[in-house]
Every structure is written in structure tokens, then in C-alpha cells.
Design a protein around this motif. Structure first.
Motif, PDB file in Angstrom:
ATOM      1  N   SER A 202      20.357  16.913  31.067  1.00 46.38           N
ATOM      2  CA  SER A 202      21.752  16.673  30.729  1.00 46.38           C
ATOM      3  C   SER A 202      21.905  16.404  29.241  1.00 46.38           C
ATOM      4  O   SER A 202      20.963  15.977  28.563  1.00 46.38           O
ATOM      5  CB  SER A 202      22.307  15.486  31.531  1.00 46.38           C
ATOM      6  N   SER A 203      23.115  16.641  28.750  1.00 48.48           N
ATOM      7  CA  SER A 203      23.436  16.350  27.357  1.00 48.48           C
ATOM      8  C   SER A 203      24.889  15.897  27.275  1.00 48.48           C
ATOM      9  O   SER A 203      25.750  16.405  28.000  1.00 48.48           O
ATOM     10  CB  SER A 203      23.225  17.581  26.471  1.00 48.48           C
ATOM     11  N   SER A 204      25.126  14.918  26.439  1.00 49.38           N
ATOM     12  CA  SER A 204      26.482  14.419  26.240  1.00 49.38           C
ATOM     13  C   SER A 204      26.661  14.042  24.777  1.00 49.38           C
ATOM     14  O   SER A 204      25.696  13.724  24.074  1.00 49.38           O
ATOM     15  CB  SER A 204      26.764  13.208  27.140  1.00 49.38           C
ATOM     16  N   PHE A 205      27.922  14.070  24.320  1.00 50.00           N
ATOM     17  CA  PHE A 205      28.219  13.833  22.917  1.00 50.00           C
ATOM     18  C   PHE A 205      29.439  12.918  22.831  1.00 50.00           C
ATOM     19  O   PHE A 205      30.503  13.249  23.338  1.00 50.00           O
ATOM     20  CB  PHE A 205      28.518  15.154  22.191  1.00 50.00           C
ATOM     21  N   TYR A 206      29.249  11.782  22.221  1.00 47.93           N
ATOM     22  CA  TYR A 206      30.372  10.890  21.950  1.00 47.93           C
ATOM     23  C   TYR A 206      30.086  10.219  20.612  1.00 47.93           C
ATOM     24  O   TYR A 206      29.984  10.899  19.599  1.00 47.93           O
ATOM     25  CB  TYR A 206      30.552   9.885  23.093  1.00 47.93           C
ATOM     26  N   GLN A 207      29.922   8.915  20.571  1.00 49.55           N
ATOM     27  CA  GLN A 207      29.551   8.270  19.320  1.00 49.55           C
ATOM     28  C   GLN A 207      28.079   8.482  19.004  1.00 49.55           C
ATOM     29  O   GLN A 207      27.629   8.221  17.887  1.00 49.55           O
ATOM     30  CB  GLN A 207      29.880   6.781  19.391  1.00 49.55           C
ATOM     31  N   ARG A 208      27.348   8.944  19.994  1.00 54.88           N
ATOM     32  CA  ARG A 208      25.969   9.358  19.782  1.00 54.88           C
ATOM     33  C   ARG A 208      25.671  10.509  20.728  1.00 54.88           C
ATOM     34  O   ARG A 208      26.343  10.719  21.726  1.00 54.88           O
ATOM     35  CB  ARG A 208      24.995   8.205  19.986  1.00 54.88           C
ATOM     36  N   THR A 209      24.643  11.264  20.406  1.00 59.15           N
ATOM     37  CA  THR A 209      24.220  12.386  21.239  1.00 59.15           C
ATOM     38  C   THR A 209      23.108  11.906  22.169  1.00 59.15           C
ATOM     39  O   THR A 209      22.162  11.252  21.724  1.00 59.15           O
ATOM     40  CB  THR A 209      23.701  13.537  20.355  1.00 59.15           C
ATOM     41  N   LEU A 265      24.880  25.490  47.625  1.00 60.94           N
ATOM     42  CA  LEU A 265      25.808  25.058  46.585  1.00 60.94           C
ATOM     43  C   LEU A 265      26.055  26.181  45.580  1.00 60.94           C
ATOM     44  O   LEU A 265      25.251  27.096  45.437  1.00 60.94           O
ATOM     45  CB  LEU A 265      25.247  23.835  45.863  1.00 60.94           C
ATOM     46  N   LYS A 266      27.161  26.105  44.885  1.00 59.23           N
ATOM     47  CA  LYS A 266      27.496  27.121  43.887  1.00 59.23           C
ATOM     48  C   LYS A 266      26.547  27.040  42.699  1.00 59.23           C
ATOM     49  O   LYS A 266      25.942  25.997  42.441  1.00 59.23           O
ATOM     50  CB  LYS A 266      28.942  26.936  43.406  1.00 59.23           C
ATOM     51  N   GLY A 267      26.434  28.131  41.962  1.00 58.96           N
ATOM     52  CA  GLY A 267      25.568  28.149  40.796  1.00 58.96           C
ATOM     53  C   GLY A 267      26.201  27.526  39.569  1.00 58.96           C
ATOM     54  O   GLY A 267      25.498  27.071  38.667  1.00 58.96           O
ATOM     55  N   THR A 268      27.536  27.485  39.523  1.00 60.10           N
ATOM     56  CA  THR A 268      28.257  26.927  38.381  1.00 60.10           C
ATOM     57  C   THR A 268      29.430  26.092  38.860  1.00 60.10           C
ATOM     58  O   THR A 268      30.165  26.505  39.765  1.00 60.10           O
ATOM     59  CB  THR A 268      28.780  28.042  37.452  1.00 60.10           C
ATOM     60  N   TYR A 269      29.592  24.927  38.243  1.00 58.10           N
ATOM     61  CA  TYR A 269      30.758  24.076  38.505  1.00 58.10           C
ATOM     62  C   TYR A 269      31.439  23.781  37.181  1.00 58.10           C
ATOM     63  O   TYR A 269      30.805  23.382  36.203  1.00 58.10           O
ATOM     64  CB  TYR A 269      30.332  22.762  39.171  1.00 58.10           C
ATOM     65  N   ILE A 274      34.977  19.351  29.131  1.00 57.78           N
ATOM     66  CA  ILE A 274      35.968  18.317  28.858  1.00 57.78           C
ATOM     67  C   ILE A 274      35.335  17.270  27.939  1.00 57.78           C
ATOM     68  O   ILE A 274      34.163  16.927  28.087  1.00 57.78           O
ATOM     69  CB  ILE A 274      36.447  17.662  30.173  1.00 57.78           C
ATOM     70  N   ASN A 275      36.119  16.756  27.003  1.00 53.74           N
ATOM     71  CA  ASN A 275      35.600  15.784  26.032  1.00 53.74           C
ATOM     72  C   ASN A 275      34.899  14.615  26.715  1.00 53.74           C
ATOM     73  O   ASN A 275      35.368  14.083  27.724  1.00 53.74           O
ATOM     74  CB  ASN A 275      36.742  15.238  25.157  1.00 53.74           C
ATOM     75  N   HIS A 276      33.782  14.216  26.139  1.00 46.88           N
ATOM     76  CA  HIS A 276      33.021  13.028  26.547  1.00 46.88           C
ATOM     77  C   HIS A 276      32.399  13.156  27.940  1.00 46.88           C
ATOM     78  O   HIS A 276      31.985  12.160  28.521  1.00 46.88           O
ATOM     79  CB  HIS A 276      33.887  11.760  26.491  1.00 46.88           C
ATOM     80  N   SER A 277      32.335  14.344  28.482  1.00 46.73           N
ATOM     81  CA  SER A 277      31.681  14.536  29.774  1.00 46.73           C
ATOM     82  C   SER A 277      30.207  14.880  29.557  1.00 46.73           C
ATOM     83  O   SER A 277      29.758  15.109  28.432  1.00 46.73           O
ATOM     84  CB  SER A 277      32.375  15.646  30.576  1.00 46.73           C
ATOM     85  N   THR A 278      29.452  14.918  30.640  1.00 45.46           N
ATOM     86  CA  THR A 278      28.012  15.180  30.574  1.00 45.46           C
ATOM     87  C   THR A 278      27.703  16.531  31.203  1.00 45.46           C
ATOM     88  O   THR A 278      28.030  16.769  32.365  1.00 45.46           O
ATOM     89  CB  THR A 278      27.231  14.076  31.310  1.00 45.46           C
ATOM     90  N   HIS A 279      27.089  17.403  30.442  1.00 43.73           N
ATOM     91  CA  HIS A 279      26.709  18.734  30.921  1.00 43.73           C
ATOM     92  C   HIS A 279      25.345  18.621  31.604  1.00 43.73           C
ATOM     93  O   HIS A 279      24.375  18.176  30.999  1.00 43.73           O
ATOM     94  CB  HIS A 279      26.651  19.711  29.754  1.00 43.73           C
ATOM     95  N   VAL A 280      25.279  19.049  32.861  1.00 37.83           N
ATOM     96  CA  VAL A 280      24.048  18.923  33.645  1.00 37.83           C
ATOM     97  C   VAL A 280      23.529  20.298  34.046  1.00 37.83           C
ATOM     98  O   VAL A 280      24.290  21.167  34.466  1.00 37.83           O
ATOM     99  CB  VAL A 280      24.281  18.084  34.917  1.00 37.83           C
ATOM    100  N   ILE A 297      29.031  21.878  34.398  1.00 36.80           N
ATOM    101  CA  ILE A 297      29.478  21.793  33.010  1.00 36.80           C
ATOM    102  C   ILE A 297      29.960  20.394  32.625  1.00 36.80           C
ATOM    103  O   ILE A 297      29.755  19.949  31.495  1.00 36.80           O
ATOM    104  CB  ILE A 297      30.578  22.842  32.743  1.00 36.80           C
ATOM    105  N   ASN A 298      30.580  19.668  33.577  1.00 39.19           N
ATOM    106  CA  ASN A 298      31.077  18.331  33.271  1.00 39.19           C
ATOM    107  C   ASN A 298      30.420  17.238  34.112  1.00 39.19           C
ATOM    108  O   ASN A 298      30.855  16.085  34.092  1.00 39.19           O
ATOM    109  CB  ASN A 298      32.594  18.275  33.446  1.00 39.19           C
ATOM    110  N   GLY A 299      29.376  17.608  34.855  1.00 36.70           N
ATOM    111  CA  GLY A 299      28.630  16.621  35.618  1.00 36.70           C
ATOM    112  C   GLY A 299      29.355  16.037  36.804  1.00 36.70           C
ATOM    113  O   GLY A 299      28.978  14.960  37.287  1.00 36.70           O
TER     114      GLY A 299
END
Length: 318
Positions: A202-209, A265-269, A274-280, A297-299
Motif C-alpha cells: 500500500s501507499s498513501s500521501f498526506y503530510q508524509r508518504t 472478487l473483482k480485479g479492480t476497485y 480520492i485525496n488522502h486515501s490508501t492505494h492497495v 485504488i482507495n483501499g
């Protein structure tokens, strides 16, 4: 002191969510002294309030009875309607033989919905009903029974449209079962699965990465995480930890993956970030070598996937 601690616990969890350090969750262990049989003995609103008040400042403001019913009026003509003035209900959601509690309270002028689970040695609060990224609102729930199980049927409405009229729209409902530590979509016919390896990135970006990697292979789990401050890229914090899973922990993970029927389950959700969400990114490999890959895409792809992410973090952290 307990109220202050409860407020601090909630705020700390919110900060972790915003920084991407943990999946979206509103589950916490209650801080007051555990009293065996306390939920089983409850007969009045006053006893419910006595149980929940020490959980924190929001619970101190909770209102039950006739005053709470008003918060659930949008459902008065549906199967979710609150009949009479009782807004709490007992059920054994986690199937441990001890009654749990579903509470439809009101805090200020909005619904305040949560469950209190009796785990046999502590009380656990489940509030993971509203999906903050999609801004759902006006939650409600009721206890239903299927195949000798106590389940939770949940409903809510879409969030407000910026600049639009104040009205409720796009109601959704779903049947939820408590599996491996959280509520997930009910599956009447789960299929037992054999899992060789699970890889979560996962990766997320806000005040820190924040970048996180969790790999379960056989009975071992490896947790890796790196934080980089956006204001100063030279400030990097890295954590790496590897250990063996206990048989019960591995079984808990296999149980959840089997219940989710992960291969279906689907391959993509999600269609956009969306801002401040976590990509998994999730990869699950079975014993035969077949792989299931999911790009969330937004966890928040499904309730079951969110619970899987939470469980992996719980198992992987030092």
C-alpha cells in the motif's frame, strides 16, 4: 480520566488514518474494567449507559430511548424502523456464546451506531460501519438470523451533494457477519481455501508518504514500512519485522480469505484516486500456484477486503 483517555484514543486513531499508517477502522478495545456477564445482565437503558459511558467522550454524550428514536426517523416506514423506545439489542455476533450489544443511540442530532462485543476477557467496540471516503450518512442496523447465526443488517444513505439540497438519497443496505475480528459481507456458502502466499502493498500521501509491505508465506509474516516527510525528504523512518505466525493466527487469516471467496472478487476497485486515501495492491497465491491480483485504488473495495487489510496489519506489526 477515562473520558480523557477515550478521547485521546479516538484522536490518535484518526491521526493514524489520515497519515495512512493503518487501514480505515473504528474498532477499539474498551478501557474500563471488564465485568463478566455485564451485557447478559442488562435490562434497562440506564444499564447500557453505565456500560458505555467509560468508553470515551462520544459515548458520554450518547442518548437512548425515545430521544434516540428521532435520529432514525428516515427509516420509520422500512424494515429498519425502531419499534417502541428500545434502541439496544442483544445478539451473539462473534459466536463465542456470550451476548453482544447493538446500540442505536443519538449523539447531538445524528445517529450514533455501534456494537459492544463481549470477548470473554474484554469489551470490544465496533464502529466500522460508515465508509469515510464515500461519506455515507444516517446509518442504522438491526439484528437478523440466518442459518442459526446472529447477523447484522446495515443501511445508510449517500452523503450530501456540495451546494445541493438537504435530502437523503441512494439508500443502500447489506447483510454483515462477524468473521476474523470484524464485520464483512455475509456469505451463506463459504468455500474452504488453501493459501500459499499473501502479498499486501500500500501507499498513501498526506503530510508524509507511507509505503507498506506485508507478506505472509507459509507460517511466517514479514512487515515492512517506510515513512518519508513531505516537507523534508531526508527524514525517513523505516520499520522491518519478520516472525512466525501462531497456528491460531494463520487459521484466522485462512478463515477470512475462505469466507471472502477471494478468487471471485473483482480485479479492480475504484475508478479514480480520492485525496488522502490508501492505494492497495493485493496478491493471493493458492497451493497450485494460481494467483489472484486485486488493485484497490482507495483501499475500501469491500467490507471484507478492508477487514483483511486490518487483520494483516494486526498480525504483521511488532
Amino acid at each position: 480520566m477515562l473520558a480523557y483517555f477515550g478521547k485521546s484514543l479516538f484522536l490518535a486513531g484518526l491521526v493514524l488514518l489520515l497519515l495512512g499508517a493503518a487501514p480505515d477502522t473504528f474498532c477499539q478495545v474498551a478501557t474500563q474494567k471488564y465485568l463478566p456477564g455485564q451485557i447478559a445482565a442488562i435490562k434497562t437503558d440506564a444499564q447500557v449507559l453505565e456500560l458505555i459511558r467509560p468508553f470515551g467522550w462520544e459515548f458520554e454524550e450518547a442518548v437512548l430511548g425515545d430521544s434516540a428514536v428521532a435520529a432514525y426517523r428516515p427509516y420509520r416506514s422500512t424494515r429498519f424502523a425502531v419499534r417502541g423506545s428500545q434502541t439496544w439489542f442483544k445478539a451473539d455476533f462473534d459466536h463465542n456464546g456470550l451476548p453482544d450489544l447493538l446500540v442505536l443511540a443519538r449523539r447531538r442530532n445524528i445517529p450514533f451506531l455501534f456494537c459492544v462485543l463481549d470477548k470473554g476477557d474484554k469489551f470490544q467496540i465496533e464502529r466500522n460501519f460508515a465508509n469515510g471516503v464515500r461519506r455515507r450518512r444516517h446509518p442504522v442496523a438491526r439484528v437478523v438470523h440466518r442459518n442459526s447465526q446472529d447477523l447484522l443488517e446495515y443501511a445508510d444513505f449517500a452523503g450530501r451533494v456540495p451546494g445541493g439540497q438537504e435530502r437523503l438519497r441512494n439508500r443502500r443496505s447489506m447483510l454483515l457477519a462477524y468473521v476474523s475480528g470484524g464485520f464483512v459481507e455475509y456469505n451463506a456458502h463459504p468455500i474452504q481455501r488453501q493459501v500459499k502466499e499473501v502479498t499486501y502493498e500500500s501507499s498513501s500521501f498526506y503530510q508524509r508518504t507511507t509505503h507498506t509491505s506485508i507478506i505472509v508465506k507459509g507460517d511466517s509474516i514479514k512487515f515492512w514500512q517506510r515513512y518519508t516527510e513531505r516537507s523534508d525528504s531526508t527524514q525517513v523512518t523505516q520499520i522491518e519485522h519478520k516472525r512466525l505466525l501462531l497456528p491460531a493466527q494463520r487459521q484466522q487469516l485462512i478463515q477470512l480469505l475462505s469466507y471472502l471467496n477471494y478468487s471471485t472478487l473483482k480485479g479492480t476497485y475504484g475508478s479514480y484516486s480520492i485525496n488522502h486515501s490508501t492505494h492497495v495492491r493485493l496478491t493471493i497465491e493458492n497451493d497450485s500456484g494460481a494467483k489472484k491480483q486485486i488493485d484497490d485504488i482507495n483501499g475500501v473495495g469491500t467490507w471484507g477486503l478492508r477487514q483483511l487489510y486490518i487483520l494483516l496489519h494486526e498480525l504483521g506489526r511488532p
